[in-house]
Structure formats: C-alpha cells, structure tokens
Scaffold this active site. Structure first.
Site, PDB file in Angstrom:
ATOM      1  N   TRP A  10       0.816  -1.222   0.000  1.00 35.75           N
ATOM      2  CA  TRP A  10       0.000   0.000   0.000  1.00 35.75           C
ATOM      3  C   TRP A  10       0.851   1.273   0.000  1.00 35.75           C
ATOM      4  CZ3 TRP A  10      -4.439  -1.122   4.077  1.00 35.75           C
ATOM      5  CH2 TRP A  10      -5.321  -2.048   3.520  1.00 35.75           C
ATOM      6  N   LYS A  11       2.139   1.149   0.237  1.00 33.47           N
ATOM      7  CA  LYS A  11       3.031   2.320   0.329  1.00 33.47           C
ATOM      8  C   LYS A  11       2.453   3.297   1.362  1.00 33.47           C
ATOM      9  CE  LYS A  11       4.482   1.266  -4.309  1.00 33.47           C
ATOM     10  NZ  LYS A  11       4.998   1.699  -5.585  1.00 33.47           N
ATOM     11  N   HIS A  99      12.809  -1.819  -1.068  1.00 29.13           N
ATOM     12  CA  HIS A  99      11.961  -1.336  -2.173  1.00 29.13           C
ATOM     13  C   HIS A  99      12.672  -0.196  -2.893  1.00 29.13           C
ATOM     14  CE1 HIS A  99       8.665   0.509  -4.340  1.00 29.13           C
ATOM     15  NE2 HIS A  99       8.059  -0.652  -4.253  1.00 29.13           N
ATOM     16  N   GLY A 237       1.327  -2.469  -6.250  1.00 25.81           N
ATOM     17  CA  GLY A 237       1.156  -1.185  -5.579  1.00 25.81           C
ATOM     18  C   GLY A 237      -0.268  -0.668  -5.778  1.00 25.81           C
ATOM     19  N   GLY A 238      -0.423   0.250  -6.727  1.00 25.24           N
ATOM     20  CA  GLY A 238      -1.704   0.943  -6.937  1.00 25.24           C
ATOM     21  C   GLY A 238      -2.918   0.023  -7.001  1.00 25.24           C
TER      22      GLY A 238
HETATM   23  P1  13P Z   1       2.634  -0.264  -8.865  1.00 32.81           P
HETATM   24  O1  13P Z   1       1.902  -1.582  -8.903  1.00 32.81           O
HETATM   25  O2  13P Z   1       1.774   0.874  -8.387  1.00 32.81           O
HETATM   26  O3  13P Z   1       3.346   0.011 -10.142  1.00 32.81           O
HETATM   27  O4  13P Z   1       3.772  -0.405  -7.737  1.00 32.81           O
HETATM   28  C1  13P Z   1       4.580  -1.521  -7.740  1.00 32.81           C
HETATM   29  C2  13P Z   1       5.359  -1.550  -6.481  1.00 32.81           C
HETATM   30  O5  13P Z   1       6.212  -0.725  -6.257  1.00 32.81           O
HETATM   31  C3  13P Z   1       5.030  -2.611  -5.508  1.00 32.81           C
HETATM   32  O6  13P Z   1       5.984  -2.685  -4.511  1.00 32.81           O
END
Ligand code: 13P
Length: 267
Positions: A10-11, A99, A237-238
């Site tokens: 989820w960052k 990361h 991520g997104g």
């Molecule tokens: P996205 O899927 O948003 O490109 O991000 C990938 C990511 O950095 C997962 O750690």
C-alpha cells in the site's frame, strides 16, 4: 513447492479507518479464494500505523499481513525506527526490504538492505527483497548485472537453510507506478538470472525461493506474467488499494496456477 504469492504494497496510503474499510470490502469477497486454503498466498502490507488494525481484522482469514520496512536493529536509541520484533508482535509475517522507493528516494544502500534482510530473519519475519533496474540502467544494458549485485548483497547474510523463507521481488523501477509493465518475456529473463545467482549462492535450496514480478501489475495483465513458470506471483502497488481489483488479480492467478490436488490436505 513454490506457492504463488499475491502481495499488496500500500506504500504511504490509507489511514486506519481507510484500511479497515478495505478489509470490510475484501472480507465478503474472500470466501471463494480461502476455500483454496492458502493457494495462492495473499498478503497485504499496510503502512506501519495500520498494521495492528488490519492484522486484527484479518485474523480469521487466510490473508497475511506484512510491513514495508524495518530497522536493522532489534531495539535501542534509533528515533523513528520500527524493529522486526515490533512488527512480529503486531501480527506481521512478512516485511518488504529494499523497495526501490527506499533505495532511490530515501538512499538505502545494498549494505543497509543486507542488514535488514538479516534482521528480518532474526526476528522470525520473511523478508521480501526488492531488486530492479532504472530506465538508464536498462538502456545501458546493465539490468542483469545490477540485479545480480542487488541479489548477492541483499542476501549476503542469509544461510542456505534460511533461504526458502526469503522472497525476491523483481521490480523494474521504470515500471513502478507508470502504467508501463515489463514485457513478461523480459521479466522472465531477469528472474531466471536472479534464480541463477541464488543457485550459485545457496545451491539446491535456491529452487524453493519464490520470485515475484512487480511494476504496474493489474488484473488485466497479471496472466501474462503468471503463465511464466519462473514467476511465482506479484508485488502490487496501486492496484492493491482497491479490494475488488486486488481480488480480481488473485482470481486471475488462481485461473493460471491451479493448486495441486493434495494441496492443503492434512493441515
Ligand atoms: P505499482 O503496482 O503501483 O506500479 O507499484 C509496484 C510496487 O512498487 C510494488 O511494490
């Protein structure tokens, strides 16, 4: 056996309330997936602040919880840091290490990342080591060499008997958050090379290490990666921020990688 892993990163997104709303949205969708008893493994990595709440809310499901970073120390005078012991205490089973956003925005070096992988294992956490090249490095033909170095240094303190607990995620920096995923053939080439590097370091034990692809994965493109035998899942991520899209990705993985008949029996 390498069980496929679908992991959401989820960052720096979602307050505790938003994280719990995600879990409320996910829970009713889960039944079909959980019947598979952990195939694929599903993991969510919220920000630190939401880890305890998400972990408690998912306690009766097959979905696992991880963190996005940890300190290389277990405790002490390290203002602002969070240790692996604390993460384990809050219900984490996994932790993302190295990361590209931590490497490139926050200046983490291969040396620091190697210490964090070691700390994760020492605290009983499974590290997900991220490696991947920038666009300049790809265009300069340095991708395989760079990923080899990041893999070697990230795993330098890991013992052969521990390596099966480690996950590696190949995330080309130029594919992260850009909507431009890697070509599955290119990801396959890099991941095969990462496996080769681990084979030289750990011998036969390296065959049990899962290697994921990450970078603009969504339900519409995951199949292209999962049909590659060398790719064991995705770090997302997104597309992991929305429960329906996240579960669509899980469903696609299930369609591409069918659980062996006897999987999960005898547990
Ligand atoms: P996205 O899927 O948003 O490109 O991000 C990938 C990511 O950095 C997962 O750690």
């Amino acid at each position: 056996m390498r069980v496929p892993l679908v992991a959401g990163n989820w960052k720096m997104n979602k307050t505790v309330g938003e994280a719990l709303a995600f879990v409320s949205g996910l829970n009713p969708l889960l039944s079909d997936e959980t019947r598979k008893r952990g195939w694929p493994e599903i993991l969510i990595c919220p920000p630190f602040t939401a880890v305890p709440a998400v972990s408690a809310a998912l306690a009766n499901t097959e979905v696992k919880v991880g963190a996005q970073n940890l300190s290389w120390e277990k405790k002490g005078a390290y203002t602002g840091e969070v240790s692996g012991l604390m993460l384990k205490d809050c219900g984490c089973e996994y932790v993302i290490v190295g990361h590209s956003e931590r490497r490139h925005i926050l200046g983490e070096t291969d040396e620091v990342i190697g210490k964090k992988v070691r700390a994760a294992l020492d605290c009983g956490l499974k590290p997900i080591l991220c490696v991947g090249e920038t666009l300049e490095e790809r265009e300069a033909g340095q991708t395989l060499e760079l990923c080899r170095r990041q893999t070697e240094q990230g795993l330098s303190a890991v013992k052969p008997e521990e390596i099966a607990s480690v996950v590696v995620a190949y995330e080309p920096v130029w594919a992260i958050g850009t909507g431009k995923e890697a070509k599955p053939d290119d990801a396959e080439e890099v991941i095969d090379s990462i496996r080769d590097t681990m084979g030289k370091m750990f011998g036969d034990a390296a065959a049990d290490v899962r290697v994921l692809y990450g970078g603009s994965v969504k339900s519409g493109n995951i199949r292209g990666f999962m049909v590659k035998e060398t790719i064991d899942g995705a770090l997302i991520g997104g597309a992991s921020l929305d429960p329906e899209e996240f579960l669509r990705i899980v469903s696609e993985v299930l369609k591409t990688r069918v659980a062996p008949k006897d999987f999960g029996q005898g547990e």
